[in-house]
Structure formats: C-alpha cells, structure tokens
Design an enzyme around this catalytic site. Structure first.
Site, PDB file in Angstrom:
ATOM      1  N   ASN A 150      60.880  22.236  73.694  1.00 29.69           N
ATOM      2  CA  ASN A 150      61.535  21.920  73.656  1.00 29.69           C
ATOM      3  C   ASN A 150      63.259  22.958  73.382  1.00 29.69           C
ATOM      4  O   ASN A 150      64.298  21.512  74.236  1.00 29.69           O
ATOM      5  CB  ASN A 150      61.409  20.769  72.642  1.00 29.69           C
ATOM      6  CG  ASN A 150      61.390  21.767  71.067  1.00 29.69           C
ATOM      7  OD1 ASN A 150      61.336  22.792  71.081  1.00 29.69           O
ATOM      8  ND2 ASN A 150      62.497  21.495  70.524  1.00 29.69           N
ATOM      9  N   GLU A 460      65.194  32.252  60.097  1.00 25.24           N
ATOM     10  CA  GLU A 460      65.862  32.977  61.623  1.00 25.24           C
ATOM     11  C   GLU A 460      67.077  32.913  61.152  1.00 25.24           C
ATOM     12  O   GLU A 460      67.567  32.100  61.079  1.00 25.24           O
ATOM     13  CB  GLU A 460      65.140  32.209  62.391  1.00 25.24           C
ATOM     14  CG  GLU A 460      63.511  31.972  62.849  1.00 25.24           C
ATOM     15  CD  GLU A 460      63.341  31.463  63.647  1.00 25.24           C
ATOM     16  OE1 GLU A 460      62.650  32.553  65.264  1.00 25.24           O
ATOM     17  OE2 GLU A 460      62.539  30.627  64.392  1.00 25.24           O
TER      18      GLU A 460
END
Length: 483
Positions: A150, A460
């Site tokens: 995506n 992250e």
C-alpha cells in the site's frame, strides 16, 4: 531494467527462476512487466553477501553513511514525479499521492543521513574508583525487511534508511503486487558507492521466500509491516532463532466526532481519513463514533462528501480515489459490504463496483450507519473505502467504544473542548492520537507505532528507530598496569 525485471543480489542484477505478471489496477489491459521471483539458493546468496558487506559498511564510518543516504534521499525527491507515476500505475493511488509518497521516501533518507552524524554514546561514572564506562550503540547485523504494497516506496524507505544509517546490511522482500516500485527504489540504492551485498532486493512469495527469510539463522533482525495473521507467524518463526522482531500490523482506527466540533472540518477530516488512498491505509478512519446531537447532520454531510469524490484512473487528472489494488482486494471489499448488510447495518452510499472507461478495480466509497461496535465491519480491518458510523450519547461512551478493539494504532477526536482533548490524549489507548486532525497523516521525524495487535517491538521512525536497528554495548575500562 528489461520487461523481465530482475532481482538485486550481492551487488548485481540477477534473473529469477520464475516470473510474475504485473498489471495496472486502473486498466488491467496495461501490462507493466514480468518480475523475477527468487528461489531458496538466491535468498541464501543474498544473506551470505549481506553478512560479509555489513562489516565493511560499519567500518566505513559515519561520514560515508551520511553521504550515501543523503544521495539516495535527494534523488528520490528530485525524481518524485517519475517514481510517483510508477506507484500510481501499479498500486492505483492517484498521481498526486504517488508523488507525495516518493518525496516522503526521500525525506526519510535525508533525515537518517543526519542521524548518522548524531549516533553518539554516553559516558557514565563507575561505582568503582578509577574505572571509566562508555555506552555505545552498534548495528544488529543483517536486517530482513518485509514491506507491504500500500506504500510500496515510503514504507521500505522508513525501514531501509535507519537500517543503513546505523551500520546494518539489508535483505529486502517487497510485496509481489508492487514490484515496479521496488525496482525503482533498488536502482537508486544500487547506484551508490556501497559494498556489494550491503543491500539486496529479493522478490518472491511470502510462503516460500518470505518464510525461509524469517526462519533463517543468518538474519539478526526482522522488520515487518503487514497483516496480524502473517505477523504472528513471523514472530513464532523468529523465536526459534531468538531473532529480534519489529512489526506493524492491523488497525481499526476510531475518530470521535463530538457535539461541540466544527462540523464542516469534522466531515472533511473524516472523509479524507476514511477514503484517502482508497481506504488502503493502516491509519484509515474506519470507525466514526459520532455524538447523537450532531449525528444526523454529520452523516448527511459525510454521504454528500463521499458521493462527490471522483473515482477514476489513477493517472487521470482530477482523480481523487483510484482503484483498489487487485481483483482479490475488490472481492474482499464487496464481501465486507455484504457482511455489513447481513448484520443489519444501513448502507447509505457506495459499496458497489464502478464501471469506467478502462477495465479496472473501481469501487464507490461506502458509508454504513446504524452500526454497533460488535459487528464484523467494526472489528476487522477491511483495508477498503468503507467507513462505519457508530452513535454515542456522551464523550465517555464514545471513548469506551473507541478503546474497545484489539487494535490501537491511531485515533482521533474532533472537539473544541480543551478538557476533552486533553482527557482523550491521556486515555485513548493508541500509539498515535490526533486532535482536530485526520487519523491518517504522520511526520517522519517522530516515532510511529501502535498498541495491542497493531504493533510489536520497538517503534519505527525518528530517533526511536535506534532501539530496533542497534544493540547497546557497555564498556568498562580500568587503567593499564604502569610500565
């Protein structure tokens, strides 16, 4: 690259043992190319090369790493239009979104170029006289990166950039459904002055190449973005080797619409968060929890906004929603429409396949009303241009509904009340909370991640990425014996 596009292993392009076909979801008659698939021997070759190259890269020093990452980032930003067109053509997001993704990928690399020069340690006093202590971060080694379709350039960028910045080597398995974007990013990295084998791009099926990768004892850390089911399987496989794991998985992001909100702004943010990227974002707002006092007006305006969105070819000017990524994804989306109806939800608009001038996987954005939080459409991540409205009679009820989920990635509230906003920030169980903003849309220099089934392991992005891509060493030094 030729139409039969290759793998990148140990500093060279290699043919695969087989190939997969790549077609444009906006126009399935548009064949983008055939893309190589690795076998077990090629994956092992990549892993061995990465282990050799990692030591050379770490020894090269921080200035070298800075210069390489900066060059990659600048080229990505300079070529954002070209690469954005590749993304739009094979993944289906509108061209403007594709260009934005490519540019953002470049920003990840330039940001971590700076972090190369800020990788500093700490000094500490010992409890024992005459002993010096220093604490420093060192690379974990060989990092396996498994990325989704995506965001086929941005997501790998925010993994590859810190991996290289902190001195690691990379074996990257991109999603098979978006190989052209993977090749474009690989070409840019491959042109840099880096040791052969430092960066490897190995396309292949998750069942074969992906599974062998996560089971390999040659891998020191695994960074994965994808579904919960696959993530759980990766975690189980990695445990046999005690491999470090970081995972970003599913979501069911709520947006609370309070009775004191700016209604026009709430509708705009809800529509953008629910339908942007054709709903194929882990940060999409798929549960809209609306106060009963503004429920009817909000729903009416949201349906109007959804119906006004232009659905069409991703490369066509004016397109706001492109196609969904594949026939499989479209079938799954339509199945969720059927499930919602069967559970008693009211479909107010959309939810059907659309015909356009080209043969693509186009779907009208859908709004369900009269839904309950225990319905399947409010429990499972649909990854579709579908959003569900849940009515609540108070802020307390809305917050309770929002927190009633196995997921906890992003969450938002629309309100003019400072006290409600502050309470929401403190009590919403999500990794990222948004006040008077869409649930989708995050910055690249701060941590990203969720709670519950949404994430596992260190965060992250930003400086927090060091927690995953490095290991900490504490050194104790005593004076030498006098001569």
């Amino acid at each position: 690259m030729t139409q039969n596009t290759q793998l990148y292993i140990d500093g060279s392009w290699q043919a695969g043992r087989t190939t997969v076909e790549n077609r444009n979801p906006s126009d399935v008659t548009d064949l983008i190319g055939h893309y190589a698939q690795a076998d077990a021997d090629q994956l092992d070759q990549a892993l061995d090369a990465a282990a050799r190259a990692q030591q050379i890269w770490w020894a090269a020093g921080i200035q070298k790493r800075h210069d390489v990452l900066m060059a990659i980032g600048v080229e990505l930003m300079t070529r954002a239009e070209e690469i954005g067109r590749i993304i739009a053509r094979e993944e289906g997001k509108p061209l403007a979104e594709g260009k934005g993704e490519a540019y953002r990928a470049g920003q990840f690399f330039t940001y971590y170029a700076g972090e190369c020069l800020r990788n500093q340690g700490d000094l500490a006093e010992s409890v024992r006289p005459g002993i010096e202590i220093d604490v420093r971060r060192e690379p974990v080694g060989v990092v396996a990166i498994i990325s989704p379709w995506n965001f086929p350039v941005a997501t790998p960028a925010w993994k590859i950039a810190p991996a290289l910045a902190y001195g690691n080597a990379v074996v990257w398995k991109p999603a098979n459904i978006t190989p052209a974007s993977a090749v474009a990013l690989t070409e840019i990295i491959a042109r840099q002055d880096i040791p052969a084998g430092l960066f490897n791009m190995v396309l292949g099926s998750g069942r074969d190449v992906g599974q062998r990768l996560v089971e390999s004892a040659k891998v020191d850390a695994i960074s994965f973005t994808g579904s919960v089911g696959v993530g759980r399987g990766i975690a189980a496989s990695a445990m046999s080797n005690m491999t470090k794991v970081q995972m970003e998985m599913g979501s069911k992001n709520p947006m609370i619409i309070m009775d004191d909100c700016d209604l026009d702004l709430a509708v705009a943010h809800a529509a953008g968060a629910a339908f942007g990227g054709t709903g194929q974002k882990c940060t999409a707002a798929s549960r809209l929890i609306v106060h009963s006092a503004v429920h009817d007006a909000f729903v009416e305006n949201l349906v109007t906004a959804a119906n006004a969105l232009k659905v069409g070819h991703a490369l066509e000017e004016g397109t706001q929603l492109g196609p969904v990524v594949s026939d499989t994804q479209l079938a799954q989306n339509l199945d969720y429409i059927a499930k919602g109806r069967a559970e008693g939800a009211e479909l107010l608009c959309g939810g059907d396949r659309l015909e356009r001038d080209t043969d693509g996987y186009f779907m009208a954005p859908a709004v369900f009303a009269g839904t309950r939080n225990d319905m399947v459409i409010n429990r499972e991540e649909m990854f579709a241009p579908i959003t569900c409205v849940i009515k609540a009679d108070s802020y307390a009820e809305a917050l309770s509904i929002a927190n009633d989920s196995q997921f906890g990635l992003t969450a938002g509230i629309m309100t003019r009340s400072l006290s409600r906003a502050s309470h929401f920030r403190a009590n919403m169980r999500a990794g990222c909370v948004m006040v008077n903003l869409p649930t989708a849309g995050t910055d690249y220099h701060v941590p990203f991640g969720g709670r519950g089934a949404s994430s596992f392991g260190p965060r992250e992005q930003g400086r927090y990425a060091a927690e995953f891509y490095t290991t900490v060493k504490t050194a104790y030094v005593a004076p030498g014996v006098p001569e």
